[in-house]
Enzyme design. Structure first.
Site, PDB file in Angstrom:
ATOM      1  N   SER A  80     -65.264  36.700  27.217  1.00  0.00           N
ATOM      2  CA  SER A  80     -64.349  37.097  28.283  1.00  0.00           C
ATOM      3  C   SER A  80     -65.015  36.912  29.646  1.00  0.00           C
ATOM      4  CB  SER A  80     -63.879  38.531  28.032  1.00  0.00           C
ATOM      5  OG  SER A  80     -62.764  38.853  28.829  1.00  0.00           O
ATOM      6  N   ASP A 174     -55.031  33.828  22.092  1.00  0.00           N
ATOM      7  CA  ASP A 174     -55.586  34.699  23.134  1.00  0.00           C
ATOM      8  C   ASP A 174     -54.477  35.054  24.132  1.00  0.00           C
ATOM      9  OD1 ASP A 174     -56.971  35.888  25.218  1.00  0.00           O
ATOM     10  OD2 ASP A 174     -58.533  34.352  25.328  1.00  0.00           O
ATOM     11  N   HIS A 208     -58.077  37.385  21.600  1.00  0.00           N
ATOM     12  CA  HIS A 208     -59.112  37.331  22.643  1.00  0.00           C
ATOM     13  C   HIS A 208     -60.450  37.880  22.178  1.00  0.00           C
ATOM     14  CE1 HIS A 208     -60.643  37.087  26.704  1.00  0.00           C
ATOM     15  NE2 HIS A 208     -60.970  38.383  26.708  1.00  0.00           N
TER      16      HIS A 208
END
Length: 269
Positions: A80, A174, A208
């Site tokens: 991330s 995601d 994600h």
């Protein structure tokens, strides 16, 4: 065993604090790993407003000089927001040989980044593009602007300056941001500048938060930058399988580029 060991710096995302579990697990497989906090921990800034790459450079130099770290370079692992920080480190700092991004961005996101006389602004956002699920949880996948257009191009990190090899791990479901788009554009930019094509592993149905194997899928949770719960995406079975495979891919990539051994030569995978 006796060191020195291949060194890796491990970065998490906008949750802040100091998650050490992934670094600890990776250390069990023969790596010297530094889990690096960058905000929301002890004397570090409480909010994500701006980051100074000199702080991360200090961590790189610490690893390079450590007696238990096998040189000449180290690896970076980021998920991330930690992913775009890793790209920035690889682009501007020396001593980095291999960089793994798990659903990372190739544009600087969420906070100003400074290094010496360089300033990279955060990618623009449009809150009107937030959608909501039936249960009322925010879906922010379309909120970020396109880093290929207009003034937002200033946020694209110059990863073509990097002297390392890249591995992009992509969850194709995601819902935090468009990880596959970022990975593809990063790959195009590297190749346009004569760099080797990065490795890319895409997982259909993965969201994600691709964590180490057997961690439960996080379908939704609080997003500190958004200020409310968001959906992260992912189908439970596909996401679980992606976590198992990605863990092997990450280790094999680091072994190949930090140790010089092809994957499969280690008796402990």
């Amino acid at each position: 065993g006796n060191g020195p060991f291949p060194g890796v710096i491990d970065l998490y995302g906008t949750g802040g604090g100091l998650p050490e579990y992934r670094a600890c697990l990776l250390a069990n497989y023969g790596f010297a790993v530094l889990a690096l906090a960058f905000y929301g921990y002890e004397d570090l800034p409480k909010e994500m407003k701006e980051f100074h790459l000199e702080y991360f450079e200090e961590a790189v130099n610490y690893m390079l000089q450590h007696t238990q770290v096998k040189g000449p370079g180290i690896g970076l692992l980021g998920i991330s927001k930690g992913g775009d920080l890793c790209i920035s480190m690889a682009s501007f700092l020396k001593g980095i040989t291999a960089t793994v991004l798990i659903n990372g961005s190739v544009a600087n996101v969420g906070a100003v980044l400074r290094y010496k006389d360089i300033t990279i602004p955060p990618l623009g956002v449009n809150a009107k593009r937030v959608k909501f699920t039936k249960s009322g949880i925010a879906d922010v996948v379309d909120v970020l602007n396109n880093p290929l257009e207009g003034p937002d191009r200033q946020s694209f990190i110059p990863l073509e300056k990097a002297e390392c090899r890249f591995l992009f791990i992509v969850g194709q479901d995601d819902h935090n941001w468009k990880s596959e788009f970022f990975a593809v554009e990063g790959s195009k930019r590297l190749q346009a500048h004569g760099k080797e094509k990065p490795e890319m592993v895409c997982y259909p149905g993965a969201g994600h938060y691709i964590e180490p194997p057997f961690f439960p899928m996080c379908a939704a949770s609080m997003h500190l930058l958004v200020g409310r719960p968001v959906v992260w995406g992912g189908e439970p079975k596909a996401h679980c399988e992606a976590q198992i495979d990605a863990w092997q891919q990450i280790q094999a990539f680091f072994r190949k580029h930090l140790v010089g051994k092809p994957s499969g030569t280690s008796n402990k995978l």
